[in-house]
Scaffold this active site. Sequence first.
Site, PDB file in Angstrom:
ATOM      1  N   ASP A  18       0.838  -1.201   0.000  1.00 51.48           N
ATOM      2  CA  ASP A  18       0.000   0.000   0.000  1.00 51.48           C
ATOM      3  C   ASP A  18       0.874   1.254   0.000  1.00 51.48           C
ATOM      4  O   ASP A  18       1.848   1.342   0.756  1.00 51.48           O
ATOM      5  CB  ASP A  18      -0.899   0.032   1.242  1.00 51.48           C
ATOM      6  CG  ASP A  18      -1.994  -1.025   1.185  1.00 51.48           C
ATOM      7  OD1 ASP A  18      -2.134  -1.678   0.136  1.00 51.48           O
ATOM      8  OD2 ASP A  18      -2.713  -1.190   2.200  1.00 51.48           O
ATOM      9  N   ARG A 131     -11.451   7.109   2.496  1.00 49.81           N
ATOM     10  CA  ARG A 131     -10.244   6.632   1.833  1.00 49.81           C
ATOM     11  C   ARG A 131     -10.623   5.913   0.544  1.00 49.81           C
ATOM     12  O   ARG A 131     -11.577   5.182   0.458  1.00 49.81           O
ATOM     13  CB  ARG A 131      -9.397   5.763   2.761  1.00 49.81           C
ATOM     14  CG  ARG A 131     -10.037   4.462   3.207  1.00 49.81           C
ATOM     15  CD  ARG A 131      -9.575   3.326   2.375  1.00 49.81           C
ATOM     16  NE  ARG A 131     -10.381   2.134   2.587  1.00 49.81           N
ATOM     17  CZ  ARG A 131     -11.543   1.922   2.010  1.00 49.81           C
ATOM     18  NH1 ARG A 131     -12.068   2.825   1.214  1.00 49.81           N
ATOM     19  NH2 ARG A 131     -12.201   0.798   2.215  1.00 49.81           N
ATOM     20  N   ASP A 297     -10.655  -6.060   7.053  1.00 50.53           N
ATOM     21  CA  ASP A 297      -9.661  -7.144   6.966  1.00 50.53           C
ATOM     22  C   ASP A 297      -9.276  -7.626   8.359  1.00 50.53           C
ATOM     23  O   ASP A 297      -9.113  -8.826   8.597  1.00 50.53           O
ATOM     24  CB  ASP A 297      -8.386  -6.663   6.255  1.00 50.53           C
ATOM     25  CG  ASP A 297      -8.652  -6.236   4.830  1.00 50.53           C
ATOM     26  OD1 ASP A 297      -9.664  -6.671   4.262  1.00 50.53           O
ATOM     27  OD2 ASP A 297      -7.836  -5.459   4.284  1.00 50.53           O
TER      28      ASP A 297
HETATM   29  P1  AP5 Z   1     -10.011  -1.449   3.062  1.00 56.56           P
HETATM   30  O1  AP5 Z   1     -11.191  -1.595   2.196  1.00 56.56           O
HETATM   31  O2  AP5 Z   1      -9.679  -0.155   3.655  1.00 56.56           O
HETATM   32  O3  AP5 Z   1     -10.033  -2.390   4.233  1.00 56.56           O
HETATM   33  P2  AP5 Z   1     -11.134  -3.029   4.861  1.00 56.56           P
HETATM   34  O4  AP5 Z   1     -10.459  -3.930   5.772  1.00 56.56           O
HETATM   35  O5  AP5 Z   1     -12.134  -3.600   3.951  1.00 56.56           O
HETATM   36  O6  AP5 Z   1     -11.698  -1.733   5.666  1.00 56.56           O
HETATM   37  P3  AP5 Z   1     -12.962  -0.879   5.523  1.00 56.56           P
HETATM   38  O7  AP5 Z   1     -12.651   0.393   6.186  1.00 56.56           O
HETATM   39  O8  AP5 Z   1     -13.500  -0.887   4.141  1.00 56.56           O
HETATM   40  O9  AP5 Z   1     -13.832  -1.707   6.464  1.00 56.56           O
HETATM   41  P4  AP5 Z   1     -15.157  -2.473   6.151  1.00 56.56           P
HETATM   42  O10 AP5 Z   1     -16.164  -1.526   5.626  1.00 56.56           O
HETATM   43  O11 AP5 Z   1     -14.898  -3.705   5.403  1.00 56.56           O
HETATM   44  O12 AP5 Z   1     -15.485  -2.876   7.626  1.00 56.56           O
HETATM   45  P5  AP5 Z   1     -16.441  -2.114   8.621  1.00 56.56           P
HETATM   46  O13 AP5 Z   1     -16.308  -0.638   8.522  1.00 56.56           O
HETATM   47  O14 AP5 Z   1     -17.789  -2.699   8.456  1.00 56.56           O
HETATM   48  O15 AP5 Z   1      -8.789  -2.058   2.295  1.00 56.56           O
HETATM   49  C1  AP5 Z   1      -7.612  -2.430   2.879  1.00 56.56           C
HETATM   50  C2  AP5 Z   1      -6.756  -3.271   1.985  1.00 56.56           C
HETATM   51  O16 AP5 Z   1      -7.393  -3.683   0.802  1.00 56.56           O
HETATM   52  C3  AP5 Z   1      -5.505  -2.557   1.544  1.00 56.56           C
HETATM   53  O17 AP5 Z   1      -4.436  -3.014   2.348  1.00 56.56           O
HETATM   54  C4  AP5 Z   1      -5.351  -2.940   0.076  1.00 56.56           C
HETATM   55  O18 AP5 Z   1      -4.058  -3.409  -0.216  1.00 56.56           O
HETATM   56  C5  AP5 Z   1      -6.380  -4.003  -0.098  1.00 56.56           C
HETATM   57  N1  AP5 Z   1      -6.885  -4.067  -1.467  1.00 56.56           N
HETATM   58  C6  AP5 Z   1      -7.478  -3.104  -2.204  1.00 56.56           C
HETATM   59  N2  AP5 Z   1      -7.750  -3.544  -3.453  1.00 56.56           N
HETATM   60  C7  AP5 Z   1      -7.324  -4.847  -3.498  1.00 56.56           C
HETATM   61  C8  AP5 Z   1      -7.319  -5.853  -4.500  1.00 56.56           C
HETATM   62  N3  AP5 Z   1      -7.810  -5.640  -5.718  1.00 56.56           N
HETATM   63  N4  AP5 Z   1      -6.805  -7.064  -4.163  1.00 56.56           N
HETATM   64  C9  AP5 Z   1      -6.309  -7.318  -2.931  1.00 56.56           C
HETATM   65  N5  AP5 Z   1      -6.289  -6.399  -1.950  1.00 56.56           N
HETATM   66  C10 AP5 Z   1      -6.782  -5.182  -2.229  1.00 56.56           C
HETATM   67  O19 AP5 Z   1     -15.810  -2.497  10.026  1.00 56.56           O
HETATM   68  C11 AP5 Z   1     -15.467  -3.794  10.415  1.00 56.56           C
HETATM   69  C12 AP5 Z   1     -15.516  -3.843  11.930  1.00 56.56           C
HETATM   70  O20 AP5 Z   1     -14.679  -2.823  12.459  1.00 56.56           O
HETATM   71  C13 AP5 Z   1     -16.879  -3.569  12.543  1.00 56.56           C
HETATM   72  O21 AP5 Z   1     -17.686  -4.694  12.609  1.00 56.56           O
HETATM   73  C14 AP5 Z   1     -16.469  -3.085  13.930  1.00 56.56           C
HETATM   74  O22 AP5 Z   1     -16.172  -4.152  14.787  1.00 56.56           O
HETATM   75  C15 AP5 Z   1     -15.209  -2.308  13.670  1.00 56.56           C
HETATM   76  N6  AP5 Z   1     -15.487  -0.866  13.553  1.00 56.56           N
HETATM   77  C16 AP5 Z   1     -15.587  -0.132  12.409  1.00 56.56           C
HETATM   78  N7  AP5 Z   1     -15.840   1.157  12.680  1.00 56.56           N
HETATM   79  C17 AP5 Z   1     -15.886   1.269  14.032  1.00 56.56           C
HETATM   80  C18 AP5 Z   1     -16.105   2.356  14.964  1.00 56.56           C
HETATM   81  N8  AP5 Z   1     -16.336   3.594  14.556  1.00 56.56           N
HETATM   82  N9  AP5 Z   1     -16.070   2.079  16.307  1.00 56.56           N
HETATM   83  C19 AP5 Z   1     -15.842   0.816  16.744  1.00 56.56           C
HETATM   84  N10 AP5 Z   1     -15.630  -0.235  15.926  1.00 56.56           N
HETATM   85  C20 AP5 Z   1     -15.666  -0.030  14.587  1.00 56.56           C
HETATM   86 NA    NA Z   2     -13.865  -4.352   3.284  1.00 55.96          NA
END
Ligand code: AP5
Ligand code: NA
Length: 342
Positions: A18, A131, A297
């Site tokens: 990244d 982001r 993730d």
């Molecule tokens: P990214 O999409 O940022 O990561 P992610 O893990 O999916 O994070 P998000 O912010 O999208 O979370 P989410 O919406 O899935 O989860 P949620 O918010 O529901 O991507 C990261 C990686 O993707 C990068 O490293 C990149 O390399 C890779 N990538 C991109 N394209 C790719 C490709 N083509 N192939 C391979 N890799 C690729 O939250 C989940 C949990 O978090 C919740 O259930 C809760 O427990 C907690 N949480 C969230 N918000 C809060 C809050 N405000 N307070 C308390 N707990 C919280």
């Molecule tokens: Na995700």
Amino acid sequence: MSPLPENTLIGMCNPLLDIQTTVEKAFLDKWGLKENDAILCDDKHNDMFTELTRDFSVEYIPGGAAQNSLRVAQWILNSPNRTVFFGAVGKDQYGELLASKAKEAGVNVQYQINETVKTGTCAALINGTHRSLCAHLAAANTFTQDHLQKEENQKIIEQAKFFYVTGFFITVCPPAILQLASHSAEFNKTFTLNLSAPFISQFFFDKLSEILPFVDVLFGNEDEASAFAKANGWETTCVKEVAVKAAALPKKTTKPRLVVFTQGPDPVIVVEGDKVTEYPVTRLNKEEIVDTNGAGDAFVGGFLSQFIQGKGIEASVSCGCYAAQEIIKKHGCTVPSVCKYH
Ligand code: AP5
Ligand code: NA
């Protein structure tokens, strides 16, 4: 090869480095990117990567969705080589960096190395609390099924009990996914898949549909659930309803499908067969949130770290939330040195 630890988890996805930085909205507009999205870049973005590394102060952070999850799972399990990772990198510095970070975390990396194509990168462009991810798969896109046919990898697959593949990998090598998925079904193992991003359901639905009958555990967030519903032609966008319908889709084995949908700070929805449960999330204060990059993730990494040990769903969700929150308190998908989870 020495025997693998019990209940080994295999992950397969794109290993990406990244390139993270903060940008203005105007930069996103210039390169046709949305504030909150994950897409694959095309040729017009080559100059964007040049501009980023030339004009911005960037941080290089190991990424790639499943590799993030495995690093997190290892951090919680705190004993090396409980997870094995398959994916392709180039023969270069970035590839070496990814391998060393993964090994340092305890992941047993088994990369396919491409001598001529560069290691993949992902621009992680932070804009306020949003982001935008733009992945340049490069070598990651050249993964071939032959890698799984190698004798040493065949042995790993035979011994493993759990598989985690991301929807992202559907753009790369569906035959390799189907190989692991059908092996899992044949030997009554557990195959898990992440919907990964809305564009997978939008543009790769045929391939996704071929894999789904093998999926024992399906992960996603609310946007991915809604894109998945749309691709299925379902009228609803209610996350709970989509989860119930996804759980009921045809399945190759008799084990009921588990669907786990996260919704940021809102409850995690879990459907097991036809039973729906909502697990509330303890909200973090605004001051504690550094960036949510990698939250999803990390959730999967925490969840699977317990699930592969035969812990129940509640314990798995609780550990998923714990891991996600630790990641939210730090930049990128990085963990503190000590894991305080018991
Ligand atoms: P990214 O999409 O940022 O990561 P992610 O893990 O999916 O994070 P998000 O912010 O999208 O979370 P989410 O919406 O899935 O989860 P949620 O918010 O529901 O991507 C990261 C990686 O993707 C990068 O490293 C990149 O390399 C890779 N990538 C991109 N394209 C790719 C490709 N083509 N192939 C391979 N890799 C690729 O939250 C989940 C949990 O978090 C919740 O259930 C809760 O427990 C907690 N949480 C969230 N918000 C809060 C809050 N405000 N307070 C308390 N707990 C919280
Ligand atoms: Na995700």
